[in-house]
Write a protein that holds these residues in place. Structure first.
Motif, PDB file in Angstrom:
ATOM      1  N   ILE A   1       1.069  -1.349  -0.098  1.00 55.13           N
ATOM      2  CA  ILE A   1       0.014   0.128   0.082  1.00 55.13           C
ATOM      3  C   ILE A   1       0.901   1.272   0.115  1.00 55.13           C
ATOM      4  O   ILE A   1       0.298   2.119  -0.731  1.00 55.13           O
ATOM      5  CB  ILE A   1      -0.888  -0.054   1.249  1.00 55.13           C
ATOM      6  CG1 ILE A   1      -2.038  -0.973   0.993  1.00 55.13           C
ATOM      7  CG2 ILE A   1      -1.766   1.476   1.525  1.00 55.13           C
ATOM      8  CD1 ILE A   1      -2.548  -1.477   2.167  1.00 55.13           C
ATOM      9  N   THR A   2       2.251   1.034   0.812  1.00 54.05           N
ATOM     10  CA  THR A   2       2.673   2.140   0.734  1.00 54.05           C
ATOM     11  C   THR A   2       3.380   2.711  -0.547  1.00 54.05           C
ATOM     12  O   THR A   2       3.429   3.877  -1.189  1.00 54.05           O
ATOM     13  CB  THR A   2       3.873   2.080   1.786  1.00 54.05           C
ATOM     14  OG1 THR A   2       3.291   1.821   3.219  1.00 54.05           O
ATOM     15  CG2 THR A   2       5.009   3.390   1.812  1.00 54.05           C
ATOM     16  N   ILE A   3       4.046   1.347  -1.389  1.00 58.72           N
ATOM     17  CA  ILE A   3       4.577   1.770  -2.565  1.00 58.72           C
ATOM     18  C   ILE A   3       3.639   2.325  -3.428  1.00 58.72           C
ATOM     19  O   ILE A   3       3.712   3.232  -4.489  1.00 58.72           O
ATOM     20  CB  ILE A   3       4.936   0.193  -3.039  1.00 58.72           C
ATOM     21  CG1 ILE A   3       6.024  -0.281  -2.401  1.00 58.72           C
ATOM     22  CG2 ILE A   3       5.285   0.344  -4.626  1.00 58.72           C
ATOM     23  CD1 ILE A   3       6.660  -1.628  -2.581  1.00 58.72           C
ATOM     24  N   GLU A   4       2.236   1.840  -3.420  1.00 60.67           N
ATOM     25  CA  GLU A   4       1.136   2.365  -4.332  1.00 60.67           C
ATOM     26  C   GLU A   4       0.915   3.747  -3.987  1.00 60.67           C
ATOM     27  O   GLU A   4       0.663   4.628  -4.864  1.00 60.67           O
ATOM     28  CB  GLU A   4      -0.195   1.641  -4.291  1.00 60.67           C
ATOM     29  CG  GLU A   4      -1.104   2.255  -5.100  1.00 60.67           C
ATOM     30  CD  GLU A   4      -2.232   0.980  -5.472  1.00 60.67           C
ATOM     31  OE1 GLU A   4      -3.124   1.295  -5.741  1.00 60.67           O
ATOM     32  OE2 GLU A   4      -2.095  -0.010  -4.734  1.00 60.67           O
ATOM     33  N   TYR A   5       0.996   4.324  -2.834  1.00 61.69           N
ATOM     34  CA  TYR A   5       0.972   5.547  -2.358  1.00 61.69           C
ATOM     35  C   TYR A   5       1.831   6.525  -2.828  1.00 61.69           C
ATOM     36  O   TYR A   5       1.833   7.655  -3.396  1.00 61.69           O
ATOM     37  CB  TYR A   5       0.840   5.898  -0.827  1.00 61.69           C
ATOM     38  CG  TYR A   5      -0.607   5.816  -0.245  1.00 61.69           C
ATOM     39  CD1 TYR A   5      -1.530   7.181  -0.199  1.00 61.69           C
ATOM     40  CD2 TYR A   5      -0.822   4.852   0.549  1.00 61.69           C
ATOM     41  CE1 TYR A   5      -2.562   7.002   0.193  1.00 61.69           C
ATOM     42  CE2 TYR A   5      -2.364   4.804   1.196  1.00 61.69           C
ATOM     43  CZ  TYR A   5      -2.853   5.842   1.009  1.00 61.69           C
ATOM     44  OH  TYR A   5      -4.146   5.737   1.843  1.00 61.69           O
ATOM     45  N   VAL A   6       3.281   6.105  -2.735  1.00 60.88           N
ATOM     46  CA  VAL A   6       4.252   6.569  -3.499  1.00 60.88           C
ATOM     47  C   VAL A   6       4.143   6.866  -4.811  1.00 60.88           C
ATOM     48  O   VAL A   6       4.623   8.051  -5.499  1.00 60.88           O
ATOM     49  CB  VAL A   6       5.537   6.043  -2.968  1.00 60.88           C
ATOM     50  CG1 VAL A   6       6.742   6.886  -3.667  1.00 60.88           C
ATOM     51  CG2 VAL A   6       5.799   6.288  -1.522  1.00 60.88           C
ATOM     52  N   SER A   7       3.830   5.879  -5.576  1.00 64.35           N
ATOM     53  CA  SER A   7       3.712   5.569  -6.866  1.00 64.35           C
ATOM     54  C   SER A   7       2.629   6.608  -7.474  1.00 64.35           C
ATOM     55  O   SER A   7       2.884   7.393  -8.481  1.00 64.35           O
ATOM     56  CB  SER A   7       3.363   4.267  -7.601  1.00 64.35           C
ATOM     57  OG  SER A   7       3.317   4.359  -8.886  1.00 64.35           O
ATOM     58  N   THR A   8       1.488   6.670  -6.759  1.00 66.95           N
ATOM     59  CA  THR A   8       0.363   7.595  -7.264  1.00 66.95           C
ATOM     60  C   THR A   8       1.066   9.084  -7.154  1.00 66.95           C
ATOM     61  O   THR A   8       0.695   9.849  -7.824  1.00 66.95           O
ATOM     62  CB  THR A   8      -0.834   7.483  -6.487  1.00 66.95           C
ATOM     63  OG1 THR A   8      -1.249   5.897  -6.565  1.00 66.95           O
ATOM     64  CG2 THR A   8      -1.911   8.103  -6.710  1.00 66.95           C
TER      65      THR A   8
END
Length: 307
Positions: A10-17
């Motif tokens: 979820i953290t990776i997706e937040y950063v990617s977004t």
């Protein structure tokens, strides 16, 4: 899966977004500059026409995926936002825009292949304005046929409380498996294999043929730029294939991987071309008011050699 793994995903997706949203204005400005420069060499070539439309597809995909798939995961929209009678729209839109990107990548690869292997016919016979317009029509019309089957079945909206992922699954499990597996094979194997062979032939030609290599290895630069963009699409195809082989309730495992790679793909066209090609970078900074325009030299210029 462990809670720690979920938190990392979820953290990776937040950063990617977040990074994608920061890069979005750059992509829009990149397209704007190519459009206003379209009548000036080297931007009046078919390669840059194709780049404009690929970048537009990238921007639309980024906006669409963020709005319909990421914001709900981040709690922006309530569960009731997705109604059963129109839950096909998000997945159909993703299929349409994804294949618009795919055709753009294919046509750019073909353009680079003919420019390197058949430069005279490439400039004088094959890549005429009429041919380019026809290919662009194919890029935006053909994806309709890929998404059309989705409207012949019902889709349901799945929200995982554990992972926060948003998934749309067909009510008919057999249709869901067969359709997405077929699309994954077409995108992840067939298209990627064809484009990989084209770039392989391009790089072999550039490195071994003295006529191509001698002008300064400048033909390689645009080919390399397009190849890096393709690598992102290749990774996306692998994630699509893995996701298609996974039952919908467990597909969130590859969902995060897919959206992170998709973010990279959607932002790659502008950033890669700006990073590897100085004339494009100068035009970009000139429109930002950083440098004044002094013209683009036609001598030993990779962009002009790759018309």
């Amino acid at each position: 899966m462990t809670i720690a793994f979920l938190d990392v995903a979820i953290t990776i997706e937040y950063v990617s977004t977040a990074i994608s949203l920061v890069c979005l204005p750059i992509n829009i400005l990149f397209v704007y500059i190519l459009i206003i420069e379209r009548n000036r060499p080297p931007y009046n070539t078919p390669f840059f026409r194709l780049c404009i439309h690929l970048s537009i597809a990238d921007i639309l995909m980024e906006v669409f995926s963020t709005l319909f798939f990421k914001f709900p995961s981040f709690g922006v929209f309530p569960d009731t936002f997705y109604k059963e009678n129109w839950s096909v729209v998000p997945i159909a839109g993703m299929q349409y825009l994804g294949h618009a990107q795919a055709f753009g990548i294919i046509f750019i690869a073909v353009n680079r292949f003919t420019a390197v292997h058949y430069p005279i016919k490439h400039r004088q016979q094959w890549w005429t304005p009429k041919v380019t317009k026809t290919l662009l029509l194919i890029q935006w019309i053909t994806p309709i046929f890929f998404m059309a089957p989705l409207f012949f079945t019902d889709f349901k909206f799945l929200f995982s409380r554990n992972s926060g992922s948003v998934i749309f699954a067909a009510s008919d499990a057999r249709f869901h498996k067969n359709y997405f597996l077929a699309m994954a094979i077409v995108d992840g194997i067939l298209i990627n294999s064809i484009v990989l062979l084209l770039y392989g032939a391009i790089f072999v030609r550039v490195h071994t043929h003295v006529v191509v290599r001698k002008p300064g290895e400048l033909a390689l630069r645009l080919a390399l730029s397009a190849f890096i963009i393709f690598i992102c699409y290749l990774a996306l195809g692998v994630c699509s294939l893995l996701s298609a082989l996974t039952p919908p309730p467990d597909a969130w495992v590859y969902r995060t991987m897919w959206f992170v790679v998709n973010d990279v793909l959607c932002n790659s066209s502008a950033l890669v071309l700006l990073a590897l090609n100085r004339p494009i970078r100068k035009a970009f900074t000139r429109h930002l008011g950083i440098f004044s325009y002094q013209g683009v030299s036609t001598k030993n210029n990779s962009l002009l050699q790759a018309v």
